[in-house]
Design an enzyme around this catalytic site. Structure first.
Site, PDB file in Angstrom:
ATOM      1  CE  LYS A 219      -1.926   2.377   2.982  1.00  0.00           C
ATOM      2  NZ  LYS A 219      -2.066   3.681   2.361  1.00  0.00           N
ATOM      3  N   GLY A 271       6.645   4.664   8.998  1.00  0.00           N
ATOM      4  CA  GLY A 271       4.803   6.129   8.772  1.00  0.00           C
ATOM      5  C   GLY A 271       5.427   6.583  10.870  1.00  0.00           C
ATOM      6  CB  SER A 272       3.505   8.425  12.929  1.00  0.00           C
ATOM      7  OG  SER A 272       2.104   7.931  12.241  1.00  0.00           O
ATOM      8  N   PRO A 274       2.168   6.595  15.934  1.00  0.00           N
ATOM      9  CG  PRO A 274       1.321   8.711  16.985  1.00  0.00           C
ATOM     10  CD  PRO A 274       2.784   8.474  16.348  1.00  0.00           C
ATOM     11  CD  GLU A 293      11.996   3.503   7.774  1.00  0.00           C
ATOM     12  OE1 GLU A 293      13.590   4.700   7.373  1.00  0.00           O
ATOM     13  OE2 GLU A 293      12.313   3.163   6.915  1.00  0.00           O
ATOM     14  CB  CYS A 327      13.118   8.489   9.586  1.00  0.00           C
ATOM     15  SG  CYS A 327      11.722   7.673   8.224  1.00  0.00           S
TER      16      CYS A 327
END
Length: 338
Positions: A219, A271-272, A274, A293, A327
């Site tokens: 995705k 990504g984040s 949360p 990551e 990142c």
């Protein structure tokens, strides 16, 4: 590409204009004309490369059953294409395709799978400028940054394609008898990419998964999906079998459908924090393997014996390269007091 022009109350600063002439051998207006022409040419080429759909299943474009997703030219805010997104039903189709492909793909010798990656690296390198045009349209990055990103994507395919040539288990002499181990692929990997380095991260996730005999349901970020779909077409050209790499487009609900699917055996997410926590909780139910990551706040420490000019340059690069969307962005700078 961004051009910043310093102005005073009456026209362009003459000294600044003189600087441009000294550096580029041309007037500022001439340089700006060249830059704008290049931007127009880049946009035109990127539009020519737009995919027919943002979903890719069984080595072909796939029409999703979800709501439309618009790809935006980040420089102008205008829509350049629209494509139906995927739903949980489409994720089911993609996972089924990858599961079927896995049965035969896992049997291909590791060296042969490595050769596929090496071919992909060479073809991507040949088309680096085209992919960079597409990446700039999709992310809004300066063209030179997109060129660098394509280069690192090539490096990932080439590195893993070479390493896997020596991919094997171990042999143990037991004093008259022996034991050996073999390395087995996991199965279908669900991979979820970020918006800031779409092509680079896709290759980082794909290369080791494919080299080891796994299949991938991917995705892309709904904000920057274009270059990864173009990559799928390139992999088909070099001979990657149908179903080995499938793409489903959409927002977080599509990522959740991949994460929760019992036919997916590992999740790789960039990504984040949360969202990473949600994924880890979701994968705990059936003990899926997880690689995360996540964004961080990386400290940069400057001691008093370091070259000051270099320190300032590194600190600026660490904080503001790619508009700070990195990142490992060095958002905390500690300087030794002396």
């Amino acid at each position: 590409t961004r051009v910043f022009v310093q102005r005073r109350s009456s026209g362009i600063n003459a000294e600044y204009g003189g600087f441009w002439t000294a550096v580029f051998g041309k007037s500022l207006s001439t340089v700006m004309s060249v830059v704008l022409k290049r931007m127009s040419s880049s946009f035109t080429r990127a539009v020519e490369l737009l995919p027919a759909s943002l979903n890719w299943i069984d080595n072909d474009f796939y029409t999703g059953t979800g709501p439309a997703l618009e790809a935006i030219n980040k420089a102008t805010g205008k829509v350049v294409m629209s494509s139906a997104t995927a739903t949980a039903a489409d994720v089911e189709v993609a996972v089924k395709s990858s599961t079927e492909a896995f049965r035969s793909f896992r049997k291909i010798p590791a060296a042969e799978r490595g050769n596929l990656l090496l071919k992909a690296a060479s073809l991507l390198e040949e088309r680096a400028e085209d992919f960079a045009h597409l990446e700039t349209l999709d992310t809004g990055k300066p063209f030179y940054e997109s060129v660098m990103d394509v280069g690192t994507a090539v490096d990932a395919f080439r590195l893993i394609g070479g390493i896997v040539q020596c991919y094997h288990g171990s042999h143990f002499d037991m004093g008259g008898s022996f034991a050996y181990t073999t390395r087995e692929p996991i199965g279908t990997v669900g991979a979820i990419g970020p918006w800031n380095y779409p092509l680079q991260t896709a290759c980082w996730k794909l290369a080791p998964a494919l080299a080891c005999g796994n299949t991938v349901v991917y995705k892309c970020s709904e904000y920057t999906p274009l270059s990864t779909v173009a990559l799928a077409g390139l992999l088909k050209e070099v001979g990657l079998p149908a179903g080995v790499f499938n793409i489903v487009a959409g927002a977080g609900s599509v990522g959740a459908a991949i994460t929760e699917h019992p036919g997916v055996h590992k999740i790789s997410f960039t990504g984040s924090v949360p969202t990473g926590k949600k994924i880890m909780r979701g994968c705990s139910d059936d003990l899926k393997k997880v690689t995360l990551e996540l964004g961080g706040k990386s400290p940069l420490i400057i001691f008093d014996d370091f070259n000051l000019r270099n320190a300032v340059s590194v600190a600026m690069l660490a904080n503001f390269f790619s508009q700070g969307a990195v990142c490992s962005n060095g958002t905390r700078v500690f300087v030794q007091r002396s």
